[in-house]
Enzyme design. Sequence first.
Site, short mmCIF file in Angstrom:
data_model
loop_
_atom_site.label_atom_id
_atom_site.label_comp_id
_atom_site.label_asym_id
_atom_site.label_seq_id
_atom_site.Cartn_x
_atom_site.Cartn_y
_atom_site.Cartn_z
N SER A 117 -8.67 -51.73 -6.31
CA SER A 117 -9.44 -52.23 -7.44
C SER A 117 -9.40 -53.71 -7.79
O SER A 117 -8.53 -54.45 -7.57
CB SER A 117 -8.84 -51.27 -8.62
OG SER A 117 -9.32 -51.68 -9.78
N SER A 118 -10.48 -54.14 -8.62
CA SER A 118 -10.66 -55.43 -9.01
C SER A 118 -9.56 -55.43 -10.07
O SER A 118 -9.32 -56.76 -10.54
CB SER A 118 -12.06 -55.82 -9.58
OG SER A 118 -12.28 -54.87 -10.62
N CYS A 119 -8.99 -54.61 -10.64
CA CYS A 119 -8.06 -55.02 -11.70
C CYS A 119 -6.46 -55.41 -11.13
O CYS A 119 -5.74 -55.74 -11.93
CB CYS A 119 -7.80 -53.79 -12.70
SG CYS A 119 -7.17 -52.12 -12.10
N TYR A 146 -2.10 -49.11 -13.31
CA TYR A 146 -3.06 -48.63 -12.21
C TYR A 146 -2.97 -49.79 -11.51
O TYR A 146 -2.92 -49.68 -9.98
CB TYR A 146 -4.35 -48.45 -12.83
CG TYR A 146 -5.37 -48.13 -11.75
CD1 TYR A 146 -5.32 -46.67 -11.18
CD2 TYR A 146 -6.34 -49.00 -11.43
CE1 TYR A 146 -6.48 -46.59 -10.27
CE2 TYR A 146 -7.45 -48.57 -10.59
CZ TYR A 146 -7.56 -47.38 -9.92
OH TYR A 146 -8.40 -47.01 -8.90
N LYS A 150 -1.79 -50.09 -7.31
CA LYS A 150 -2.90 -50.47 -6.31
C LYS A 150 -2.26 -51.57 -5.62
O LYS A 150 -2.59 -51.69 -4.07
CB LYS A 150 -4.30 -50.78 -6.83
CG LYS A 150 -4.97 -49.52 -7.52
CD LYS A 150 -5.35 -48.53 -6.08
CE LYS A 150 -6.20 -47.54 -6.58
NZ LYS A 150 -6.46 -46.64 -5.43
N HIS A 189 -15.40 -44.31 -17.17
CA HIS A 189 -15.58 -45.83 -17.26
C HIS A 189 -16.81 -46.20 -17.91
O HIS A 189 -17.57 -45.28 -18.17
CB HIS A 189 -15.70 -46.31 -15.69
CG HIS A 189 -14.44 -46.41 -14.67
ND1 HIS A 189 -14.32 -45.17 -14.11
CD2 HIS A 189 -13.59 -47.21 -14.60
CE1 HIS A 189 -13.14 -45.47 -13.45
NE2 HIS A 189 -12.60 -46.70 -14.03
O1 GFB Z 1 -14.91 -49.46 -17.17
P1 GFB Z 1 -14.19 -49.57 -18.21
O2 GFB Z 1 -13.50 -48.47 -19.09
O3 GFB Z 1 -12.86 -50.46 -17.97
O4 GFB Z 1 -14.98 -50.84 -19.34
P2 GFB Z 1 -12.46 -51.82 -17.40
C1 GFB Z 1 -14.41 -51.14 -20.27
C2 GFB Z 1 -15.30 -52.36 -20.99
O5 GFB Z 1 -16.42 -51.89 -21.59
C3 GFB Z 1 -14.46 -52.77 -22.16
C4 GFB Z 1 -16.28 -51.68 -22.87
O6 GFB Z 1 -14.89 -54.09 -22.57
C5 GFB Z 1 -14.89 -51.62 -23.34
O7 GFB Z 1 -14.85 -52.39 -24.57
N1 GFB Z 1 -17.14 -50.45 -23.25
C6 GFB Z 1 -18.11 -50.50 -24.43
C7 GFB Z 1 -16.70 -49.12 -22.95
N2 GFB Z 1 -18.33 -48.89 -24.48
C8 GFB Z 1 -17.67 -48.35 -23.97
C9 GFB Z 1 -17.45 -46.89 -23.57
O8 GFB Z 1 -18.18 -45.90 -24.42
N3 GFB Z 1 -16.56 -46.53 -22.54
C10 GFB Z 1 -15.79 -47.40 -21.95
N4 GFB Z 1 -15.10 -46.67 -21.03
N5 GFB Z 1 -15.95 -48.56 -22.20
C11 GFB Z 1 -11.48 -50.65 -15.48
C12 GFB Z 1 -9.80 -49.98 -15.35
O9 GFB Z 1 -11.32 -51.36 -16.26
O10 GFB Z 1 -11.55 -51.36 -14.25
C13 GFB Z 1 -9.98 -49.06 -14.14
O11 GFB Z 1 -9.87 -49.32 -16.45
C14 GFB Z 1 -10.48 -49.96 -12.94
O12 GFB Z 1 -8.74 -48.70 -14.06
C15 GFB Z 1 -11.91 -50.59 -12.98
O13 GFB Z 1 -9.49 -50.63 -12.59
C16 GFB Z 1 -12.06 -51.40 -11.96
O14 GFB Z 1 -13.44 -52.41 -16.57
O15 GFB Z 1 -12.07 -52.50 -18.31
#
Ligand code: GFB
Length: 327
Positions: A117-119, A146, A150, A189
Site C-alpha cells: 500500500s502507498s501508506c 496497516y 505491509k 475508503h
Molecule cells: O481512503 P481514505 O479513507 O484513507 O481517505 P487514506 C481518507 C481521506 O478522505 C481523508 C477524506 O482526507 C478524509 O478526511 N474523506 C472525506 C473521507 N470524506 C470521506 C468519507 O466519507 N470517507 C472516508 N473514508 N474519507 C488509506 C488507508 O488512507 O490509504 C488505507 O486508510 C490504505 O489503509 C490506503 O493504506 C491506500 O487515503 O487516508
Amino acid sequence: METVAIAPSFSLAGKRVWVAGHRGMAGSAIVRRLEREECAILTATRQQVDLRRQAEVEEWVAEARPDVVFLAAATVGGIHANNTRPADFLYDNLVIETNIIHAAHRVGVQKLVFLGSSCIYPRLAPQPMTEDSLLTGPLEPTNEWYAVAKIAGIKLCQAYRRQHGCDFISAMPTNLFGFGDNFDLQQGHVAAALLAKIHAAKVEGAPEVVLWGTGSPRREFLFVDDLADGLVFLAKNYSDEPHVNVGTGTEVTIRELAELIAGVVGYTGTFRQDTSKPDGSPRKLMDVSRMTAMGWTAPTSLREGFAQTYRWYVDALETAGALRGVN
Ligand code: GFB
C-alpha cells in the site's frame, strides 16, 4: 529516466495460479484479468481456509500446489476503520502474509506477488514518493498499524528471496477504487464512501453532502482493473528485491474527487466539510517511474474509471433490491 532491469519473461501459461483474497476488490480484479491468460485460477473460500490459521494455510497450499501466488488477501478499510481497529489491521495482515509467504516457500512456488500500500511511506515523504523513501521517516498515525504490517510483508518477500532464492516480489498500489469495493460509509475508503453518499443524496434530493476533514488532502486513485493489469505485467516481467509502485502518477484533492464523482453521478447539490473528522496524510502521490521505465502505464482515466464503477454500483444496488423483493 530511471532504468529498471526487465526480467526474462515469466510465463503464466499452463500454471496453477492462486489468487489469495479473490472475494476482495483487488483479488476479484486479478481473477478477471487472469481469465485472459492461459492459466488455471485457484481460489479458496473463507470456509475452506482461514488464512489467519497457519496449519489450515499450509495444508491447503500443500494440496492445491500453486505455481504462482497473488497475495491480495488482507484486512483493509478507510481512514476511520484503520484508526479505530488497529489490532485487526496489524494482527490480521501480519499473520495472513506470514502464513502465505512461508507456505509458498515450503511448496516451491515459482512466483509470488505481494500487494502492499502507498501508506508504507513516511507521512511527510517528498512527493511524488519514490520506492526509496521507505523507512526514511515517521508514518501517518491514522494508518501506521496497516503500514507496519505491509512493510513486514515487503521484508518477508526480500528475506525469502535472499535466504532461499524465492522469486517473491512486492507491488505497492496507490489508493484503489472499482467494482466490488466496500461502500460502507464508516469502514470504506473515500472513493467508495463518496460514491455511495453522493448517489444517495441524488436519489433523496438532498441539498448537501458532508465530506470528512478539510477536503484539501491530495490523493492518487487507481482503477482496480488497471492495478490487476499492472500486477500481471510485474509477475511476467519483474524479478528483483525492491518493491515497485503501481499508480497513475496524478493526484486530486478530496474536494476535487467529490466534484468529479458528483459530475459522474449527476448530483448538483453542494458539499460541506466536517473538520471534526481526520484528514490523514496531507498528500500521497506515487512516483511511478519504475513501472513507466518497464513499459507499463495505467490505461483508464479517472473519469472513465468512476463512470464504470458507478454503473457497477447502481446495478449492484438494483440486484440487491430485486433479491430483497424476492425473499
Ligand atoms: O481512503 P481514505 O479513507 O484513507 O481517505 P487514506 C481518507 C481521506 O478522505 C481523508 C477524506 O482526507 C478524509 O478526511 N474523506 C472525506 C473521507 N470524506 C470521506 C468519507 O466519507 N470517507 C472516508 N473514508 N474519507 C488509506 C488507508 O488512507 O490509504 C488505507 O486508510 C490504505 O489503509 C490506503 O493504506 C491506500 O487515503 O487516508
